[in-house]
Enzyme design. Structure first.
Site, PDB file in Angstrom:
ATOM      1  N   TYR A   6     -69.621-115.271 -23.198  1.00  0.00           N
ATOM      2  CA  TYR A   6     -68.309-114.757 -22.802  1.00  0.00           C
ATOM      3  C   TYR A   6     -67.791-113.805 -23.873  1.00  0.00           C
ATOM      4  O   TYR A   6     -67.825-114.118 -25.062  1.00  0.00           O
ATOM      5  CB  TYR A   6     -67.352-115.934 -22.609  1.00  0.00           C
ATOM      6  CG  TYR A   6     -66.012-115.566 -22.039  1.00  0.00           C
ATOM      7  CD1 TYR A   6     -65.881-115.243 -20.693  1.00  0.00           C
ATOM      8  CD2 TYR A   6     -64.876-115.569 -22.837  1.00  0.00           C
ATOM      9  CE1 TYR A   6     -64.649-114.920 -20.169  1.00  0.00           C
ATOM     10  CE2 TYR A   6     -63.639-115.250 -22.314  1.00  0.00           C
ATOM     11  CZ  TYR A   6     -63.525-114.935 -20.974  1.00  0.00           C
ATOM     12  OH  TYR A   6     -62.300-114.616 -20.460  1.00  0.00           O
ATOM     13  N   LYS A  13     -60.378-119.086 -12.912  1.00  0.00           N
ATOM     14  CA  LYS A  13     -60.381-118.317 -14.155  1.00  0.00           C
ATOM     15  C   LYS A  13     -59.222-118.786 -15.026  1.00  0.00           C
ATOM     16  O   LYS A  13     -58.097-118.936 -14.539  1.00  0.00           O
ATOM     17  CB  LYS A  13     -60.243-116.819 -13.881  1.00  0.00           C
ATOM     18  CG  LYS A  13     -60.384-115.959 -15.140  1.00  0.00           C
ATOM     19  CD  LYS A  13     -61.815-115.951 -15.642  1.00  0.00           C
ATOM     20  CE  LYS A  13     -61.954-115.230 -16.983  1.00  0.00           C
ATOM     21  NZ  LYS A  13     -61.481-116.092 -18.106  1.00  0.00           N
ATOM     22  N   SER A  35     -56.883-113.615 -20.108  1.00  0.00           N
ATOM     23  CA  SER A  35     -58.170-113.236 -19.526  1.00  0.00           C
ATOM     24  C   SER A  35     -58.222-113.347 -18.011  1.00  0.00           C
ATOM     25  O   SER A  35     -59.217-112.926 -17.403  1.00  0.00           O
ATOM     26  CB  SER A  35     -59.295-114.066 -20.150  1.00  0.00           C
ATOM     27  OG  SER A  35     -59.563-113.600 -21.456  1.00  0.00           O
TER      28      SER A  35
END
Length: 388
Positions: A172, A338, A86
Site C-alpha cells: 500500500y 476503504k 485515503s
C-alpha cells in the site's frame, strides 16, 4: 427508510414513538443500531464529532454526533466537511476510470507516456494499473522526508528501483496512487484538483466535496483533533491531493456510494462506465481482491474476517499478489470497503451492491481502525436484516 437529516430527529422519533407501528419502523431499528455502535466511541476515543450516513434500497439517512469545532461549539451536520484521507483514492480511481472511458488513457500505459520526465526510469516497465493497485514493485507508504516539491518527486521516481516484478507484490502506497492520479490528470490535459472539482464531483452530484475548500465553505469545514488535542487540518505535501486530499460531507459520500448501488443510468455514459470500472478486481492478496480504489471481500463475512482484511499487516507490509487475468467483476455478493485517515480525521466507507446497502463514517479524530470496522460491521448487519 425515510430520509432523515440530524441524528437528534431520529433519536426523538425513537424515544417518542408509540405503539407497534413505531416499534417496527425500520428506520427506528437502524437508528438504534447506529446509536449503539457509534455513541460509545465518542467517549472511549475522545472523538469530538462524527457523521454516519447509511443507505438501504435507495433511501438514505444521515446521523450526526458531537462537534465539528470544539472552540466555537459548532455541531456536526449532514453537510459538515471532513477530511476523508485515503478514501480519496476511490475518487482518484474514478477519475482514472473516467479518463479511460473517454479514451484518454489505457491502464496498460506506462506513466511516462503522460509524464515525460519519467522516461528512461524503472517506471517505464510499470503500468498505470500497477500504480493503481499498489503492485508497482515496492513503492513505499510515504515519500522519504526530503521529497518536498515536484522536482524532488521526479528525482525520487527516477532513482527508484523495484524490489519485486510489477504485479507480484502488493504494498500500500501513497506515492503509487498519487502518481496514478497525476498521470491521469496529465492524460486529460488538466490540473488534478480542477478536474476533480469541475468535472468529477459535479458529474457525481457531489455538491459539497472539494480538494481546495473555498472561502464560502470554510464554515462547514470541521477542525480535526490530533494527539495533542489541538485543532489541526491536513498539511500540503507532494501528491497529497491525489492520494488523500478530498474534503467531503457524509451527505455527499453516501450519494457517491449510491452511484455504485443504484441504477447508474442517471450518470453520463462515460461516468457510468467509470463507476462500474472501479468495481473490477485486478489482483488478489489473501481473501481480498484489489480493485481501483476499493478493496473487495466476499459477503457475508464475519467481523473477524473484515478486521483481518484491514489489519496493519495488510496496510503496512508487502504481501504476495496474484494478478487476475482477465480482470474479474465481482461474482456473487461482495463487500466494497476503504479506510482513510489524516492526522486529525478518520473515515470508513463500506457497501454491498447485491444487498443495496451502504455506510459512510466520517470523524474529526483518527480513532483506531478496528473500532471503526466493528461499529460499521454492526450497522451493516442491521441494514442487511432490513434489506428486502
Amino acid at each position: 427508510m425515510r430520509k432523515v437529516g440530524l441524528f437528534a430527529l431520529v433519536l426523538s422519533g425513537l424515544l417518542c414513538g408509540s405503539g407497534p407501528a413505531a416499534a417496527e419502523d425500520p428506520l427506528t431499528r437502524i437508528a438504534a443500531a447506529v446509536e449503539r455502535a457509534y455513541r460509545p466511541l465518542l467517549k472511549e476515543y475522545d472523538v469530538p464529532g462524527l457523521a454516519v450516513a447509511v443507505t438501504r434500497s435507495g433511501h438514505s439517512a444521515v446521523f450526526t454526533f458531537g462537534l465539528a469545532d470544539r472552540e466555537r461549539q459548532r455541531p456536526v451536520t449532514r453537510d459538515t466537511l471532513f477530511e476523508i484521507g485515503s478514501v480519496s483514492k476511490t475518487l482518484t480511481a474514478t477519475l482514472a476510470a473516467y479518463a479511460q472511458a473517454l479514451g484518454r488513457l489505457s491502464l496498460a500505459d506506462a506513466p511516462s507516456r503522460f509524464l515525460p520526465p519519467l522516461r528512461g526510469s524503472a517506471l517505464d516497465r510499470v503500468s498505470l494499473l500497477d500504480l493503481g493497485t499498489y503492485t508497482a514493485g515496492g513503492l513505499p507508504l510515504q515519500f522519504p522526508g526530503g521529497v518536498t516539491d515536484a522536482a524532488a518527486m521526479i528525482a525520487y521516481f527516477r532513482e527508484w528501483r523495484p524490489s519485486a516484478p510489477p504485479g507480484t507484490q502488493r504494498l500500500y502506497s501513497n506515492p503509487s496512487l498519487g502518481l496514478f492520479g497525476a498521470a491521469t490528470a496529465a492524460a486529460m490535459g488538466g490540473d488534478f484538483a480542477d478536474l476533480m472539482e469541475t468535472r468529477l464531483f459535479p458529474g457525481l452530484g457531489l455538491a459539497h466535496s472539494f480538494i481546495r475548500v473555498p472561502a464560502s465553505e470554510m464554515e462547514r469545514y470541521a477542525w480535526g483533533y490530533g494527539r495533542n488535542d489541538r485543532p489541526i487540518r491536513v498539511s500540503r505535501g507532494v501528491l497529497d491531493a491525489e492520494a488523500y486530499g478530498v474534503k467531503s460531507s457524509a451527505a455527499d459520500m453516501i450519494r457517491f456510494v449510491e452511484a455504485h448501488l443504484l441504477d447508474p443510468g442517471r450518470l453520463d455514459p462515460p461516468l457510468r462506465r467509470a463507476v462500474e470500472g472501479t468495481g473490477v478486481g485486478y489482483s488478489r492478496t489473501g481473501e481480498m481482491v484489489q480493485a481501483l480504489g476499493w478493496e473487495l471481500l466476499p459477503y457475508p463475512l464475519t467481523l473477524e474476517r473484515l478486521q483481518a482484511a484491514n489489519a496493519d499487516s495488510v496496510r503496512f507490509e508487502a504481501q504476495p499478489a496474484a494478478r487476475l487475468d482477465p480482470p474479474q467483476a465481482p461474482k456473487g455478493a461482495t463487500l466494497f470497503n476503504k479506510t482513510g485517515s489524516t492526522n486529525g480525521f478518520g473515515a470508513y466507507v463500506a457497501f454491498v451492491p447485491a444487498k443495496r446497502i451502504g455506510l459512510v463514517m466520517l470523524a474529526n479524530r483518527a480513532f483506531p481502525i478496528p473500532a471503526r470496522i466493528a461499529a460499521a460491521h454492526a450497522v451493516l448487519e442491521a441494514l442487511a436484516d432490513e434489506a428486502p
